[in-house]
Design a protein around this motif. Structure first.
Motif, PDB file in Angstrom:
ATOM      1  N   ILE A 107       6.540   7.394  13.414  1.00 50.21           N
ATOM      2  CA  ILE A 107       6.561   5.962  13.110  1.00 50.21           C
ATOM      3  C   ILE A 107       5.296   5.586  12.347  1.00 50.21           C
ATOM      4  N   TYR A 110       5.550   6.802   8.717  1.00 50.03           N
ATOM      5  CA  TYR A 110       6.452   6.032   7.863  1.00 50.03           C
ATOM      6  C   TYR A 110       6.022   4.577   7.699  1.00 50.03           C
ATOM      7  N   VAL A 111       5.354   4.007   8.666  1.00 47.98           N
ATOM      8  CA  VAL A 111       4.800   2.656   8.505  1.00 47.98           C
ATOM      9  C   VAL A 111       3.720   2.671   7.436  1.00 47.98           C
ATOM     10  N   PHE A 114       5.361   2.915   4.115  1.00 42.05           N
ATOM     11  CA  PHE A 114       5.978   1.644   3.766  1.00 42.05           C
ATOM     12  C   PHE A 114       4.942   0.670   3.203  1.00 42.05           C
ATOM     13  N   PHE A 115       3.814   0.522   3.900  1.00 46.25           N
ATOM     14  CA  PHE A 115       2.809  -0.431   3.438  1.00 46.25           C
ATOM     15  C   PHE A 115       2.157   0.016   2.132  1.00 46.25           C
TER      16      PHE A 115
END
Length: 156
Positions: A107, A110-111, A114-115
């Motif tokens: 997580i 991937y966070v 994403f940012f």
């Protein structure tokens, strides 16, 4: 034939070629989030998945360009993503398990991706650094011997 029966009974894969790891990751271990995955399995699967991905991209772009219809490329990309996302995530979780880390660490990865993707000004620099960090992270040797996620996949 007898070797296959022995392999099934012992639950230890006899064939440890990169191709065999890829096939097992996409079939038998499709949604297996338990246990451990050694580096050879991870990188073998990543290699063949990347080869097939780029072949599909090339073929679908060629066909899309020839027919002047980008829909073929988009549908091919969506089908590939849907077909490979579960085995990809399960393989990454098992690889983290081999390092005695929880799969929930994905997580964070991937966070961060994403940012970084949302910050368009620094996207290229950070995406290159993120890929390098991902490669280094998944190249770390697993814990020797048994850990809280199971037996050592390198053990005989």
């Amino acid at each position: 034939m007898n070797n296959e029966i022995v392999n099934i009974v012992s639950n230890q894969p006899k064939n440890t070629s990169l191709w065999a790891y890829f096939v097992r990751s996409m079939t038998k271990n499709y949604a297996n989030f338990k246990g451990r995955s050694r580096r050879k399995e991870f990188w073998g699967t990543t290699l063949f998945a990347s080869i097939f991905f780029w072949l599909l991209v090339g073929i679908s772009l060629y066909v899309s360009y020839s027919l002047r219809n980008i829909t073929i490329y988009m549908v091919t990309f969506c089908i590939w993503t849907l077909a490979t996302i579960i085995p990809s995530l399960s393989l990454q979780v098992r690889r983290l398990h081999d390092m005695n880390l929880s799969g929930w660490w994905l997580i964070l990865v991937y966070v961060v991706f994403f940012f970084i993707a949302m910050a368009e000004q620094v996207f290229l620099q950070f995406s290159i650094l993120s890929v390098i960090a991902w490669i280094i992270f998944f190249s770390i040797n697993g814990t020797k011997g048994e850990n809280r996620f199971g037996a050592d996949p390198k053990a005989p």
